[in-house]
Design an enzyme around this catalytic site. Structure first.
Site, PDB file in Angstrom:
ATOM      1  N   GLU A  98     -22.922 106.955  79.770  1.00 41.45           N
ATOM      2  CA  GLU A  98     -22.800 108.397  80.074  1.00 41.45           C
ATOM      3  C   GLU A  98     -21.588 108.719  80.942  1.00 41.45           C
ATOM      4  O   GLU A  98     -21.235 109.900  81.098  1.00 41.45           O
ATOM      5  CB  GLU A  98     -24.081 108.904  80.746  1.00 41.45           C
ATOM      6  CG  GLU A  98     -24.245 108.611  82.219  1.00 41.45           C
ATOM      7  CD  GLU A  98     -24.729 107.207  82.568  1.00 41.45           C
ATOM      8  OE1 GLU A  98     -25.127 106.994  83.731  1.00 41.45           O
ATOM      9  OE2 GLU A  98     -24.699 106.331  81.669  1.00 41.45           O
ATOM     10  N   HIS A 119     -23.027 102.031  82.054  1.00 43.70           N
ATOM     11  CA  HIS A 119     -23.204 103.485  82.002  1.00 43.70           C
ATOM     12  C   HIS A 119     -22.476 104.114  80.815  1.00 43.70           C
ATOM     13  O   HIS A 119     -21.337 104.576  80.962  1.00 43.70           O
ATOM     14  CB  HIS A 119     -22.624 104.115  83.274  1.00 43.70           C
ATOM     15  CG  HIS A 119     -23.410 103.905  84.516  1.00 43.70           C
ATOM     16  ND1 HIS A 119     -24.439 104.733  84.901  1.00 43.70           N
ATOM     17  CD2 HIS A 119     -23.288 102.974  85.493  1.00 43.70           C
ATOM     18  CE1 HIS A 119     -24.925 104.323  86.066  1.00 43.70           C
ATOM     19  NE2 HIS A 119     -24.249 103.248  86.449  1.00 43.70           N
ATOM     20  N   CYS A 167     -28.645 101.571  84.495  1.00 42.96           N
ATOM     21  CA  CYS A 167     -28.283 101.077  85.824  1.00 42.96           C
ATOM     22  C   CYS A 167     -29.536 100.927  86.710  1.00 42.96           C
ATOM     23  O   CYS A 167     -30.319 100.022  86.477  1.00 42.96           O
ATOM     24  CB  CYS A 167     -27.210 101.944  86.464  1.00 42.96           C
ATOM     25  SG  CYS A 167     -26.351 101.114  87.833  1.00 42.96           S
TER      26      CYS A 167
END
Length: 235
Positions: free
Chosen positions: A186, A184, A96
């Protein structure tokens, strides 16, 4: 392998108690790949000094509410660090904001997109399959939350993920040691949905509702995490 996580921002305060900080999300993501990593965190956005890029085994640049056009005192040293790490071929991952600041530091053009907010799970076409992504399908669906985008990638970069909304969503660099993604991997679904809800009033209602509905699309985040882990381990 020890990963140095450069924390460039904070989880929004209203969500921090529930979800914890960004470095913890990355640690969980990498631990789930089954590969062996150790971690240290440098809170760059809080003024902690940057380490010597050439002395590190691997670097992760996190997301942030900051934009590359902001004038925070830590941003120019971070750009210098990125250029140094790139020259020294230190394995480096940006996610990001990390994706954006890497592109910015290495000669790309990054701006707030006229397309507005990207929220929820977006699907990206796989445009190239370097060795670490050889088994990738033609489409990968991953959570995102951003307004800024890499408009023009650096000359050193090849696009590996793209969508109509985010044409430069994944980049691999020609030094063989740098990789970045706009989405993302994660983020878990609960956090993705909480972020979308948090954007109400800032993003159009239809964008928020579409983001919430997108949770029904199966996630490929674990697969992307596996590609990233393989990339970092094999550098």
């Amino acid at each position: 392998m020890k990963l140095t996580i450069l924390q460039t921002g904070e989880v929004p305060e209203t969500l921090r108690g529930r979800f914890g900080p960004y470095p913890g999300m990355f640690e969980r993501m990498f631990d789930q790949t089954g590969r062996s990593f150790a971690y240290e965190v440098v809170k760059v956005s809080e003024g902690e000094p940057l380490p010597d890029a050439g002395a590190l085994e691997g670097v992760v640049l996190t997301g942030s509410s900051a934009g590359v056009y902001d004038d925070f005192p830590w941003m120019e040293p971070l750009r210098e660090f990125i250029r140094d790490a790139y020259a020294k071929k230190t394995p480096m991952l940006g996610i990001c904001f990390g994706h954006q600041i890497m592109a910015d530091a290495l000669g790309g053009d990054v701006r707030k997109s006229e397309k507005g907010w990207g929220l929820g799970r977006h699907s990206y076409a796989v445009k190239a399959t370097p060795e670490f992504m050889r088994a990738a399908p033609t489409l990968l669906s991953v959570a995102c939350s951003h307004q800024d985008q890499v408009i023009t990638p650096p000359e050193e970069a090849e696009v590996i993920l793209a969508s109509e909304f985010t044409p430069n969503a994944g980049l691999v660099y020609r030094n063989g040691a740098a990789l970045s993604f706009q989405p993302h991997p994660e983020f878990d679904d609960d956090y993705m949905l909480a972020l979308a809800e948090l954007r109400r009033g800032r993003a159009p209602d239809e964008v928020v509702e579409r983001a919430i509905a997108s949770a029904t699309t199966p996630s490929d985040s674990r697969e992307v995490a596996g590609y990233i882990a393989r990339f970092l381990k094999e550098r």
